[in-house]
Design a protein around this motif. Structure first.
Motif, PDB file in Angstrom:
ATOM      1  N   PRO A 182      31.741  37.338  36.538  1.00  0.00           N
ATOM      2  CA  PRO A 182      31.536  38.386  37.804  1.00  0.00           C
ATOM      3  C   PRO A 182      32.972  38.375  38.378  1.00  0.00           C
ATOM      4  O   PRO A 182      33.866  37.625  37.982  1.00  0.00           O
ATOM      5  CB  PRO A 182      30.767  37.604  38.511  1.00  0.00           C
ATOM      6  N   ALA A 183      33.246  39.478  39.094  1.00  0.00           N
ATOM      7  CA  ALA A 183      34.443  39.634  39.630  1.00  0.00           C
ATOM      8  C   ALA A 183      34.446  40.043  41.069  1.00  0.00           C
ATOM      9  O   ALA A 183      33.351  40.643  41.591  1.00  0.00           O
ATOM     10  CB  ALA A 183      35.332  40.841  39.047  1.00  0.00           C
ATOM     11  N   LEU A 184      35.361  39.693  41.798  1.00  0.00           N
ATOM     12  CA  LEU A 184      35.359  39.741  43.427  1.00  0.00           C
ATOM     13  C   LEU A 184      36.032  41.217  43.590  1.00  0.00           C
ATOM     14  O   LEU A 184      37.146  41.457  43.095  1.00  0.00           O
ATOM     15  CB  LEU A 184      36.259  38.781  44.081  1.00  0.00           C
ATOM     16  N   PHE A 186      30.897  41.429  45.384  1.00  0.00           N
ATOM     17  CA  PHE A 186      31.130  40.984  43.949  1.00  0.00           C
ATOM     18  C   PHE A 186      30.553  42.117  42.978  1.00  0.00           C
ATOM     19  O   PHE A 186      29.825  42.848  43.807  1.00  0.00           O
ATOM     20  CB  PHE A 186      30.333  39.658  43.641  1.00  0.00           C
ATOM     21  N   ASN A 187      30.781  42.185  41.789  1.00  0.00           N
ATOM     22  CA  ASN A 187      30.481  43.327  41.142  1.00  0.00           C
ATOM     23  C   ASN A 187      29.157  42.965  40.335  1.00  0.00           C
ATOM     24  O   ASN A 187      28.571  44.111  39.669  1.00  0.00           O
ATOM     25  CB  ASN A 187      31.390  43.700  39.940  1.00  0.00           C
ATOM     26  N   GLU A 188      28.647  41.854  40.667  1.00  0.00           N
ATOM     27  CA  GLU A 188      27.299  41.522  40.110  1.00  0.00           C
ATOM     28  C   GLU A 188      26.705  40.517  40.944  1.00  0.00           C
ATOM     29  O   GLU A 188      27.253  39.949  41.810  1.00  0.00           O
ATOM     30  CB  GLU A 188      27.264  41.089  38.772  1.00  0.00           C
ATOM     31  N   ASN A 189      25.339  40.079  40.756  1.00  0.00           N
ATOM     32  CA  ASN A 189      24.656  39.131  41.591  1.00  0.00           C
ATOM     33  C   ASN A 189      25.232  37.678  41.325  1.00  0.00           C
ATOM     34  O   ASN A 189      24.955  37.197  40.024  1.00  0.00           O
ATOM     35  CB  ASN A 189      23.551  39.224  41.456  1.00  0.00           C
ATOM     36  N   THR A 244      39.603  30.760  50.511  1.00  0.00           N
ATOM     37  CA  THR A 244      39.784  30.597  49.237  1.00  0.00           C
ATOM     38  C   THR A 244      38.234  30.427  48.822  1.00  0.00           C
ATOM     39  O   THR A 244      37.482  29.441  49.108  1.00  0.00           O
ATOM     40  CB  THR A 244      40.543  29.459  48.597  1.00  0.00           C
ATOM     41  N   ILE A 245      37.909  31.328  47.759  1.00  0.00           N
ATOM     42  CA  ILE A 245      36.557  31.249  47.075  1.00  0.00           C
ATOM     43  C   ILE A 245      36.780  30.470  45.673  1.00  0.00           C
ATOM     44  O   ILE A 245      37.644  30.955  44.718  1.00  0.00           O
ATOM     45  CB  ILE A 245      36.001  32.758  46.611  1.00  0.00           C
ATOM     46  N   ASN A 246      36.272  29.315  45.538  1.00  0.00           N
ATOM     47  CA  ASN A 246      36.429  28.441  44.475  1.00  0.00           C
ATOM     48  C   ASN A 246      35.804  28.969  43.152  1.00  0.00           C
ATOM     49  O   ASN A 246      34.384  28.968  43.186  1.00  0.00           O
ATOM     50  CB  ASN A 246      36.025  27.251  44.765  1.00  0.00           C
ATOM     51  N   ALA A 247      36.450  29.488  42.167  1.00  0.00           N
ATOM     52  CA  ALA A 247      35.893  30.273  41.090  1.00  0.00           C
ATOM     53  C   ALA A 247      34.937  29.174  40.216  1.00  0.00           C
ATOM     54  O   ALA A 247      33.966  29.758  40.038  1.00  0.00           O
ATOM     55  CB  ALA A 247      37.096  30.751  40.153  1.00  0.00           C
ATOM     56  N   ALA A 250      35.895  35.611  37.419  1.00  0.00           N
ATOM     57  CA  ALA A 250      37.070  36.052  36.830  1.00  0.00           C
ATOM     58  C   ALA A 250      38.253  35.843  37.613  1.00  0.00           C
ATOM     59  O   ALA A 250      38.311  35.864  38.628  1.00  0.00           O
ATOM     60  CB  ALA A 250      36.765  37.312  36.233  1.00  0.00           C
ATOM     61  N   GLY A 251      39.407  35.522  36.939  1.00  0.00           N
ATOM     62  CA  GLY A 251      40.830  35.662  37.708  1.00  0.00           C
ATOM     63  C   GLY A 251      40.886  34.264  38.361  1.00  0.00           C
ATOM     64  O   GLY A 251      41.999  34.304  39.332  1.00  0.00           O
ATOM     65  N   GLY A 252      40.163  33.212  38.320  1.00  0.00           N
ATOM     66  CA  GLY A 252      40.224  31.938  39.018  1.00  0.00           C
ATOM     67  C   GLY A 252      39.904  32.308  40.566  1.00  0.00           C
ATOM     68  O   GLY A 252      39.152  33.119  40.777  1.00  0.00           O
ATOM     69  N   ASP A 253      40.477  31.294  41.444  1.00  0.00           N
ATOM     70  CA  ASP A 253      39.941  31.351  42.790  1.00  0.00           C
ATOM     71  C   ASP A 253      40.494  32.575  43.149  1.00  0.00           C
ATOM     72  O   ASP A 253      41.603  32.959  43.031  1.00  0.00           O
ATOM     73  CB  ASP A 253      40.781  29.926  43.310  1.00  0.00           C
ATOM     74  N   ALA A 254      39.758  32.859  44.282  1.00  0.00           N
ATOM     75  CA  ALA A 254      40.135  34.320  44.897  1.00  0.00           C
ATOM     76  C   ALA A 254      40.474  33.735  46.309  1.00  0.00           C
ATOM     77  O   ALA A 254      39.904  33.273  47.122  1.00  0.00           O
ATOM     78  CB  ALA A 254      38.846  35.196  45.195  1.00  0.00           C
TER      79      ALA A 254
END
Length: 930
Positions: A429-431, A448-451, A508-511, A523-527
């Motif tokens: 998933p991606a933010l 997010f791009n998915e649930n 920070t969203i913890n991936a 994806a991409g680590g913490d956002a």
């Protein structure tokens, strides 16, 4: 965490090769069209059916429709009276939301009305009609996954026994199967299962007679997959076998009933928009045999126990109970996974000696390269080597249909199909978006791009106030998830008022804690999302937003000479400023570039102390900016950057471009004020909008190249000047015989039409007004010559508008011999225009205009400006420093600017006390002087 589930249609099964858009929905609408006689008209209900007394003999019912009475009623009445056939009756079912045609019934070949009736239900009058026809074409429209044209599947039938050319799609081409783990019932035919909305089966055994059955009846939600069954019914085809299945909550068989030798004797469809049910298509079959089987499972292992069955042959009046060989496929858990499925196990209730790949149907797979091995003496078969074919993320399925599969155990055939379906999802998933602000309450939103809703909790968000180095406790937060839009909403119910303390924040969203249903981590680590938030105080506040001198740090000064909140421009997401209860001042300064982050600045003045909240957009000196003021937002752009300020409760928006040849558009919202001299390339006011120059404060003309005022727009010059430096034809306007056009027409309109046009709020009757003239005439210049007017250099292609005394023809701010010279010279010439002496803008020069100048000349006060460099007292400017400019704040303050307004009021003089004769000048003597 609360999960808001998406609303599902009535038919919730996930059918392979059968999207939900195929099925009729409860809110579908219907409409009728009868050629040109009855234009498309909404229907309330539809009903139709056929009866088959014996194979090959079909008796169709009439198509019965109800609809609210209306303009079509007399036409339907007449059709029923005359019995005249029509070329086409068309009935269509439509998706309520999109209006897309889902199903169409075309009735031709002498179709006509055989009955018409009216009836009331509640307070509504309805029509009911019956349509008799010989030929019907039924068409289903199914959306394509790529959004292209719908796929149409048609059924056509001519009920004339001598007809040929009927067409029905074959049932065997469907290959769909209900494989979801939801409870419900299906009916299985060759290579397919149809989900049911109703089912019944009855055995009668009167005393002294053998057992008999009226058959079994099932209803299905209307769909294209009912068409093949209807076609076989009309053809008189006897189906070899059908299997009814009822499942438990995890999809395991509970009851199966097998029917053989099936003869269909009745079909009907019905729907009404008055209930909450979709269109139902109902079939009735008379079987030769019936066998019912029940299943049970071990409470610990879940293994299937030996089925219990009984059956009867109604044609032979004898027992019919072959061994119920059943199958189910493992692993029983279906759904989404992030690794390919390697194999599946098929477990039979009785040993199967032979099983081939040809017995299976697949989705996303082929039989090539697959392996099939048995164990447990043929009770278990393993279908292996599935993984190599699962090379892309999509749905996959393995299906084993019972009817026609050839799978046997001894003399008994497989009873009931089995299937498994799974989705391979290896994409993390991606933010895709983040936002902060007031929605229904203060919240942080992450899209997010998915649930990922099932994995989220407040602990997955770390929220730090960088201003004071504190972290918001996760216990003070709550998270809500919108499944339809995949938005996580973090709110703060554990904080006072649900509001964060003022500060510059890092969210920070913890991936590691965020996964999709397949278990893929974010994806991409913490956002990270950064924002600035301030509630401000209950008193009058000043909030100033600007970049530092090198343009890398966004600074917010709140009632302070030093930055209150700061954030790196490169990573800042949004700024939200909420005013308190005072008359607040908000300033956005573009001197070092745009400080507005990608997700905008939101400014809400909230309540004020009565004077209103002020917002000032201050430009960069000598840089051209474009600004658009709207009812809920202010947008700007320049070579230094762009930005949008979302606004609410800001009563006094202002713009100061700092002389950058700017463009200002006003498309809505409160009046826009100019607190200092402006040099604009374009000024455009949309219909019913307004702008003004702040009154007082020295000379501060509005200098524009292009001026556009839509109908109802108002430009208030107060006690200042408008300079229009044009190219091409002059915009000053002319007299048409009934009105002035151009700028002169706008001035006259504002005087006579309640403010629309170019006006002055500082004016007093005919004493202080707006005058207008060409610079070439008022200053006597031509060609490349220039003069100073209101501190600005003007040339011969300039229109001058000045707040001055009524009668000041040459706009020098005073009444004298020059002005009498202009009116005396022009009065016999029949000219017009302010410069020539038309001081009341009525298109002519006469005694009324002499009355204005004669009355004002004796009571005029000091000269109002003088049109020279002396007028230029110096508009307020700002030099960027490390702290907000007091000069700029004073410039924007509605209190300070209004208090500096210059009021020029005439003394109390009565017209009757005037010596009209002495005030009047001899016209001829002025002519001689000229």
């Amino acid at each position: 965490m609360r999960v808001r589930a998406a609303i599902e249609p009535l038919e919730v099964r996930r059918l392979l090769s059968l999207p939900s858009s195929v099925f009729a929905q409860a809110d579908d609408q219907y409409q009728l069209t009868i050629g040109a006689s009855v234009p498309t008209t909404p229907l309330t209900s539809v009903q139709w059916g056929v009866t088959v007394p014996s194979p090959g003999t079909v008796v169709p019912d009439h198509f019965v429709l109800t609809l609210p009475s209306g303009p079509h009623s007399p036409v339907l009445f007449q059709m029923a009276i005359t019995g005249q056939s029509q070329s086409l009756f068309r009935v269509e079912a439509l998706e309520s939301a999109s209006g897309r045609v889902r199903t169409r019934w075309d009735m031709t070949s002498g179709a006509r009305l055989t009955s018409y009736s009216q009836f009331t239900s509640g307070s509504t009058l309805y029509d009911s009609v019956s349509i008799q026809f010989s030929k019907m074409v039924e068409t289903y429209f199914v959306p394509t996954p790529d959004g292209g044209a719908d796929t149409a599947t048609s059924f056509s039938w001519n009920f004339d026994p001598s007809s040929t050319g009927n067409s029905v799609p074959a049932l065997a081409t469907t290959f769909y199967m209900s494989t979801g783990a939801d409870p419900g019932s299906t009916i299985e035919f060759t290579k397919g299962q149809l989900p049911l909305s109703s089912y019944s089966f009855t055995i009668d055994h009167p005393v002294g007679s053998p057992p008999s059955t009226t058959g079994f009846t099932f209803g299905a939600v209307g769909s294209v997959d009912c068409v093949p069954l209807l076609g076989k019914l009309l053809n008189g085809t006897i189906l070899s076998e059908a299997v009814y299945l009822q499942r438990d909550v995890v999809g395991r068989p509970l009851v199966r009933t097998r029917f053989t030798g099936l003869f269909a004797d009745q079909y009907s469809l019905f729907d009404t928009t008055a209930d909450a049910l979709p269109r139902t298509e109902t079939f009735n079959y008379g079987p030769a045999t019936a066998q019912t089987i029940s299943y049970s499972y071990g409470p610990i292992t879940g293994a299937m126990n030996a089925p219990v069955s009984n059956g009867w042959d109604f044609s032979l009046s004898a027992a019919f109970n072959p061994v119920p060989v059943s199958a189910f496929i493992f692993p029983p858990t279906e759904g989404v996974r992030n690794t390919p499925l390697g194999s599946v196990n098929i477990q039979f209730t009785h040993a199967v000696a032979s099983l081939s790949l040809s017995a299976f149907s697949f989705e996303g797979l082929t039989s090539s390269g697959l392996t099939l091995t048995s164990s447990n003496g043929g009770l278990t078969w393993t279908l292996g080597n599935l993984a190599p074919q699962q090379t892309s993320d999509r749905e996959y399925a393995v299906k084993l249909f019972s009817i026609g599969s050839g799978v046997t155990s001894g003399a008994s055939a497989l009873l009931g199909g089995a299937g498994i379906k799974w989705t391979l999802d290896t994409s993390p998933p991606a933010l895709t978006g983040s936002a902060f602000g007031f929605f229904s309450s203060q919240a942080l939103l992450f899209t997010f791009n998915e649930n990922v809703g099932q994995s989220l909790s407040p602990t997955d968000l770390t929220l730090m106030n960088l201003t004071n180095s504190t972290t918001i406790p996760s216990g003070a937060m709550a998270v809500d998830y919108e499944e339809t839009s995949n938005i996580a909403i973090f709110s703060f119910p554990g904080l006072a008022g649900g509001l964060l303390p003022d500060g510059s924040y890092r969210a920070t969203i913890n991936a590691a804690g965020v996964t999709d249903s397949a278990g893929n981590a974010l994806a991409g680590g913490d956002a990270i999302y950064n924002f600035i938030w301030s509630q401000q105080t209950s008193g009058p506040d000043t909030a100033w937003v600007a970049l530092n001198t090198d343009g890398t740090i966004v600074q917010v000064f709140l009632n302070s000479a030093t930055p209150t909140f700061t954030a790196a421009k490169a990573t800042l997401g949004t700024i939200v400023l909420n005013g308190g209860g005072g008359d607040d001042l908000f300033i956005v300064d573009l001197a070092n570039g745009s400080p507005i982050p990608p997700d905008n600045l939101r400014v809400d003045g909230n309540a004020s102390a009565g004077g209103g909240n002020t917002f000032l957009l201050a430009g960069k000196p000598a840089l051209a900016e474009s600004a658009t003021f709207g009812p809920t937002a202010i947008a700007f752009s320049s070579s230094d950057g762009l930005g949008t300020i979302e606004t609410a409760n800001l009563e006094h928006p202002q713009f100061d471009g700092k002389g950058g040849d700017d463009n200002v558009n006003v498309i809505g919202g409160p009046p826009v004020a100019f607190p200092a001299t402006q040099h604009l390339n374009n000024l455009a006011l949309d219909s019913s909008t307004s702008a003004s120059i702040t009154p007082g404060g020295g000379t501060k003309p509005l200098v524009v190249r292009n001026l556009s005022l839509a109908a109802g727009a108002n430009l208030d010059l107060a006690d200042h000047e408008l300079i229009v430096n044009y190219s091409g034809g002059s915009p000053i306007g002319s007299w048409t015989g009934s009105a002035y056009t151009g700028i002169t027409g706008s001035i006259r309109s504002a005087r006579t039409a309640g403010g629309a046009g170019i006006s002055t709020s500082a004016g007093s009757g005919n004493f202080t007004v707006l005058g207008v003239a060409e610079a070439s005439k008022a200053r006597g210049i031509t060609g490349g010559q220039t003069v100073l007017f209101a501190g600005e250099t003007v040339d011969a292609t300039t229109v001058l508008v000045k707040y001055t005394y009524g009668g000041d023809s040459n706009l020098d701010g005073k009444l004298n011999v020059d002005d009498y010279g202009r009116i005396d010279f022009n009065v016999p010439l029949g000219t017009n225009g302010w410069y020539n002496g038309d001081f009341n803008y009525d298109g002519k020069i006469n005694v009324d205009d002499y009355g204005i100048i004669d009355f004002n000349v004796g009571i005029q006060g000091p000269a109002i400006g003088n049109g020279s460099a002396a007028d230029a007292t110096g508009a307020a400017t700002m030099t960027m420093a490390s702290s907000p400019s007091a000069e700029l704040s004073a410039l924007a303050s509605p209190t300070s600017s209004s208090s500096a307004a210059v009021a020029v009021n005439p003394p109390a003089v009565s017209w009757t006390a005037m010596d009209w004769g002495s005030a009047r000048r001899d016209e001829q003597s002025w002519t001689d002087l000229l």
